[in-house]
Design a protein around this motif. Structure first.
Motif, mmCIF file in Angstrom:
data_model
loop_
_atom_site.group_PDB
_atom_site.id
_atom_site.type_symbol
_atom_site.label_atom_id
_atom_site.label_comp_id
_atom_site.label_asym_id
_atom_site.label_seq_id
_atom_site.Cartn_x
_atom_site.Cartn_y
_atom_site.Cartn_z
ATOM 1 N N ILE A 143 0.838 -1.207 0.000
ATOM 2 C CA ILE A 143 0.000 0.000 0.000
ATOM 3 C C ILE A 143 0.868 1.251 0.000
ATOM 4 O O ILE A 143 0.587 2.224 -0.706
ATOM 5 C CB ILE A 143 -0.944 -0.013 1.226
ATOM 6 C CG1 ILE A 143 -1.944 -1.170 1.094
ATOM 7 C CG2 ILE A 143 -1.678 1.313 1.349
ATOM 8 C CD1 ILE A 143 -2.818 -1.361 2.303
ATOM 9 N N ASN A 144 1.940 1.220 0.799
ATOM 10 C CA ASN A 144 2.858 2.364 0.814
ATOM 11 C C ASN A 144 3.457 2.614 -0.557
ATOM 12 O O ASN A 144 3.612 3.761 -0.985
ATOM 13 C CB ASN A 144 3.981 2.121 1.828
ATOM 14 C CG ASN A 144 3.532 2.340 3.260
ATOM 15 O OD1 ASN A 144 2.557 3.044 3.490
ATOM 16 N ND2 ASN A 144 4.209 1.724 4.207
ATOM 17 N N SER A 145 3.807 1.533 -1.248
ATOM 18 C CA SER A 145 4.407 1.684 -2.580
ATOM 19 C C SER A 145 3.419 2.261 -3.573
ATOM 20 O O SER A 145 3.815 2.891 -4.553
ATOM 21 C CB SER A 145 4.927 0.333 -3.078
ATOM 22 O OG SER A 145 3.860 -0.557 -3.337
ATOM 23 N N ARG A 152 8.109 4.365 -5.149
ATOM 24 C CA ARG A 152 7.929 4.017 -6.564
ATOM 25 C C ARG A 152 9.166 4.398 -7.377
ATOM 26 O O ARG A 152 9.588 3.664 -8.280
ATOM 27 C CB ARG A 152 6.693 4.716 -7.132
ATOM 28 C CG ARG A 152 5.387 4.276 -6.513
ATOM 29 C CD ARG A 152 4.233 4.454 -7.472
ATOM 30 N NE ARG A 152 4.106 5.818 -7.951
ATOM 31 C CZ ARG A 152 3.393 6.761 -7.342
ATOM 32 N NH1 ARG A 152 2.757 6.472 -6.219
ATOM 33 N NH2 ARG A 152 3.316 7.979 -7.842
ATOM 34 N N LYS A 153 9.764 5.543 -7.063
ATOM 35 C CA LYS A 153 10.978 5.957 -7.768
ATOM 36 C C LYS A 153 12.112 4.970 -7.505
ATOM 37 O O LYS A 153 12.875 4.627 -8.407
ATOM 38 C CB LYS A 153 11.393 7.361 -7.321
ATOM 39 C CG LYS A 153 10.458 8.467 -7.793
ATOM 40 C CD LYS A 153 10.847 9.798 -7.185
ATOM 41 C CE LYS A 153 9.864 10.903 -7.563
ATOM 42 N NZ LYS A 153 10.193 12.183 -6.896
ATOM 43 N N ALA A 154 12.222 4.540 -6.234
ATOM 44 C CA ALA A 154 13.272 3.576 -5.881
ATOM 45 C C ALA A 154 13.087 2.273 -6.640
ATOM 46 O O ALA A 154 14.057 1.673 -7.126
ATOM 47 C CB ALA A 154 13.255 3.320 -4.371
ATOM 48 N N HIS A 182 19.819 11.949 3.137
ATOM 49 C CA HIS A 182 19.500 12.422 1.783
ATOM 50 C C HIS A 182 19.132 11.237 0.894
ATOM 51 O O HIS A 182 19.606 10.117 1.091
ATOM 52 C CB HIS A 182 20.725 13.160 1.223
ATOM 53 C CG HIS A 182 20.450 13.954 -0.006
ATOM 54 N ND1 HIS A 182 20.569 13.428 -1.272
ATOM 55 C CD2 HIS A 182 20.064 15.243 -0.175
ATOM 56 C CE1 HIS A 182 20.282 14.356 -2.171
ATOM 57 N NE2 HIS A 182 19.965 15.461 -1.528
ATOM 58 N N TRP A 183 18.267 11.486 -0.119
ATOM 59 C CA TRP A 183 17.838 10.406 -1.016
ATOM 60 C C TRP A 183 19.018 9.728 -1.710
ATOM 61 O O TRP A 183 18.940 8.550 -2.087
ATOM 62 C CB TRP A 183 16.862 10.937 -2.066
ATOM 63 C CG TRP A 183 17.452 11.919 -3.049
ATOM 64 C CD1 TRP A 183 17.378 13.270 -2.993
ATOM 65 C CD2 TRP A 183 18.226 11.604 -4.229
ATOM 66 N NE1 TRP A 183 18.053 13.832 -4.056
ATOM 67 C CE2 TRP A 183 18.574 12.841 -4.830
ATOM 68 C CE3 TRP A 183 18.650 10.432 -4.822
ATOM 69 C CZ2 TRP A 183 19.335 12.907 -5.999
ATOM 70 C CZ3 TRP A 183 19.413 10.494 -5.988
ATOM 71 C CH2 TRP A 183 19.737 11.717 -6.568
ATOM 72 N N PHE A 188 19.118 5.840 -3.349
ATOM 73 C CA PHE A 188 19.956 5.427 -4.477
ATOM 74 C C PHE A 188 21.082 4.482 -4.050
ATOM 75 O O PHE A 188 21.241 3.396 -4.614
ATOM 76 C CB PHE A 188 20.540 6.658 -5.172
ATOM 77 C CG PHE A 188 21.307 6.323 -6.425
ATOM 78 C CD1 PHE A 188 20.634 6.077 -7.605
ATOM 79 C CD2 PHE A 188 22.688 6.233 -6.416
ATOM 80 C CE1 PHE A 188 21.329 5.744 -8.759
ATOM 81 C CE2 PHE A 188 23.395 5.902 -7.560
ATOM 82 C CZ PHE A 188 22.702 5.656 -8.731
ATOM 83 N N THR A 189 21.878 4.893 -3.056
ATOM 84 C CA THR A 189 23.002 4.057 -2.630
ATOM 85 C C THR A 189 22.518 2.732 -2.051
ATOM 86 O O THR A 189 23.142 1.682 -2.269
ATOM 87 C CB THR A 189 23.873 4.795 -1.596
ATOM 88 O OG1 THR A 189 24.292 6.052 -2.144
ATOM 89 C CG2 THR A 189 25.104 3.976 -1.245
ATOM 90 N N THR A 190 21.407 2.770 -1.323
ATOM 91 C CA THR A 190 20.827 1.535 -0.793
ATOM 92 C C THR A 190 20.492 0.567 -1.914
ATOM 93 O O THR A 190 20.739 -0.646 -1.818
ATOM 94 C CB THR A 190 19.563 1.852 0.030
ATOM 95 O OG1 THR A 190 19.904 2.726 1.111
ATOM 96 C CG2 THR A 190 18.951 0.583 0.588
ATOM 97 N N MET A 191 19.928 1.110 -3.001
ATOM 98 C CA MET A 191 19.612 0.280 -4.166
ATOM 99 C C MET A 191 20.877 -0.291 -4.806
ATOM 100 O O MET A 191 20.937 -1.472 -5.156
ATOM 101 C CB MET A 191 18.829 1.115 -5.183
ATOM 102 C CG MET A 191 18.445 0.398 -6.473
ATOM 103 S SD MET A 191 19.731 0.455 -7.755
ATOM 104 C CE MET A 191 19.854 2.210 -8.053
#
Length: 395
Positions: A143-145, A152-154, A182-183, A188-191
Motif C-alpha cells: 500500500i505504501n508503494s 515508486r521511484k526507488a 539524503h535520497w 539510491f546508494t541503498t539500491m
C-alpha cells in the motif's frame, strides 16, 4: 543487502570523474563499469532520466510497465476502491433503515446481497489494523508503494539498473556531499548496495570516517579505504564543489597575486590573507557560511581538488586545474574592507605575499602616502626575514 558486496572508499581521485558539466548526464558507461557523478542539487528524477536515456531501447518490459502502466493502474484502482466504499456506505444505510423501520419483513435476494456487503465492511474495519501489522508487513509495504512516490521511484531505479551486470564496477563520485538522510544515500546508494558487488566511492579525504559509518549503517560489511597520493591530472572539479566550497574557492582567488594582473607567471596564494578575510570578511550569519574550518578546505584544495601546489613553505600557488572567475565586484568590496583595516593587516601579516597582495589592493584607495609606505616597509623587512628574495623577480 548483498553479503558479498565489496565497498572501496578512495581519496584524491575525484578528478577521475567522467562528468564535466552539471548539464551532462550523471551516468557514464564503460565496458565493465558505470561512472556515476553527483553534483549539488541533482534530483532523483535526473538520476532516473539519465539511466533511462542510457539503457534506451534496451529497457525491459517490466521497467516500462512500472514506469508507465502501473501508475495508471494504481490511480484507476484507487478510484474504484473509493467508489466501492461509498457504495458500501449507501447499502449499509438502506439495510439499516429496512431493519429498523420495516421489521418484520421477508428477506429477498437483494437484501441478502446487502447483508453480505455490510458484513464485509464490518470485517474489513475490524481486521484491517491486524492485516497491516502482519508479519513482514507485506500488505502495508504494498500500500505504501502505491501512494509513496519515493518508494515508486526507488523501484523504478532498481528495475532500470537491473539491466546491468551485477559484477560491473560501480564508481560513485562526490557522494560525500550529502548526509545519510539524503535520497542519494537512503534510496539510491541503498539500491546500488543491494544490486552490485563491487562499488567504489570517490570522496574528500576528511570525509572517510563519515562515509564509512554511513555504509556500515546501510549494512555494508566489507569496506576498504584506499588513500591515494595526490593526482596531478587536470580536470574540471568546479562542478563537484558545494555552495559553501564555492564561497571559499572565490575567496581563495581573491587572496592571490591575480590582483597584480600578471597572467604569465605563477599565481601565488596567501593563506594568511585567506584566513584573515574568511574570519572577518565573510559574515557569520550568511546562510552559506561554512561549517568546516579553513584548514579543511585548504587540505581539500591540495589533495582532493588539485587547486594548490607548493614549492616552499610560504610559496603556494594555483595549479592549471583552477578556473579563474570574474570577481570585479568582490574585489572592490574586499579592497574597501582591507583599506579600512589596513593597520591591523600590517601588524598581523608576516608572509611577504600577503603584504604584496595587500599593497595592490589598497595602493589606489589610500590617499595618505605614509600608510602606503608602511606596507612597503613591512614588505621589505618580511622578504629579508623570510629569505624570499626571488619574489621580487616575479613582480
Amino acid at each position: 543487502m548483498n553479503k558479498n558486496i565489496n565497498c572501496f572508499i578512495c581519496t584524491s581521485k575525484l578528478s577521475n570523474k567522467k562528468r564535466e558539466k552539471k548539464e551532462e548526464s550523471s551516468i557514464f558507461k564503460e565496458k565493465n563499469a558505470l561512472n556515476i557523478t553527483y553534483c549539488e542539487n541533482d534530483s532523483i528524477e535526473k538520476f532516473e532520466e539519465d539511466v533511462s536515456s542510457l539503457i534506451g531501447k534496451n529497457k525491459t518490459l517490466l521497467y516500462f510497465l512500472n514506469k508507465k502502466f502501473i501508475p495508471l493502474t494504481i490511480s484507476i484502482t484507487s478510484v474504484i476502491f473509493i467508489m466501492i466504499a461509498f457504495l458500501t456506505i449507501s447499502i449499509y444505510e438502506d439495510f439499516l433503515k429496512k431493519m429498523i423501520l420495516e421489521t418484520p419483513s421477508s428477506f429477498e435476494l437483494k437484501d441478502y446481497i446487502s447483508l453480505g456487503f455490510v458484513i464485509f465492511l464490518f470485517l474489513s474495519l475490524l481486521f484491517m489494523p491486524k492485516i497491516l501489522d502482519a508479519e513482514g508487513n507485506e500488505l502495508k509495504n504494498l500500500i505504501n508503494s502505491w501512494f509513496n512516490k519515493e518508494i515508486r521511484k526507488a523501484k523504478r531505479l532498481k528495475l532500470a539498473y537491473s539491466n546491468f551486470d551485477k559484477k560491473m564496477g560501480i564508481h560513485l563520485y562526490n557522494f560525500d556531499l550529502e548526509d545519510e538522510k539524503h535520497w542519494l544515500w537512503s534510496i539510491f546508494t541503498t539500491m546500488i548496495l543491494s544490486r552490485f558487488t563491487n562499488i567504489y566511492f570517490y570522496i574528500r579525504g576528511d570525509k572517510v570516517e563519515s562515509v564509512k559509518k554511513t555504509l556500515e549503517n546501510l549494512g555494508a560489511l566489507n569496506i576498504k579505504v584506499i588513500k591515494n597520493n595526490k593526482l596531478q591530472k587536470s580536470s574540471n572539479i568546479d562542478i563537484l564543489l558545494s555552495k559553501k566550497e564555492q564561497i571559499f574557492y572565490s575567496l581563495l582567488q581573491l587572496c592571490s597575486t591575480i590582483v597584480t594582473q600578471s597572467k604569465d607567471k605563477k599565481i601565488f596564494i596567501s593563506l594568511e590573507l585567506f584566513e584573515y578575510c574568511g574570519k572577518n570578511f565573510i559574515k557569520s550569519d550568511d546562510e552559506n557560511h561554512l561549517s568546516f574550518g579553513f584548514q579543511s578546505f585548504i587540505n581539500r584544495s591540495f589533495e582532493d581538488f588539485n587547486f594548490l601546489s607548493q614549492e616552499k613553505s610560504l610559496q603556494i600557488f594555483f595549479t592549471n586545474n583552477v578556473n579563474f572567475k570574474t570577481l570585479k565586484s568582490q574585489k572592490k568590496e574586499l579592497a574597501q574592507y582591507l583599506r579600512n583595516h589596513l593597520e591591523d593587516c600590517i601588524s598581523k601579516f608576516e608572509n611577504p605575499i600577503s603584504l604584496l597582495i595587500l599593497y595592490y589592493y589598497v595602493k589606489e584607495l589610500v590617499l595618505d602616502e605614509k600608510r602606503v609606505i608602511k606596507i612597503l616597509e613591512k614588505l621589505i623587512s618580511s622578504i629579508k626575514e623570510k629569505q624570499q628574495y626571488e619574489l621580487l623577480l616575479h613582480r
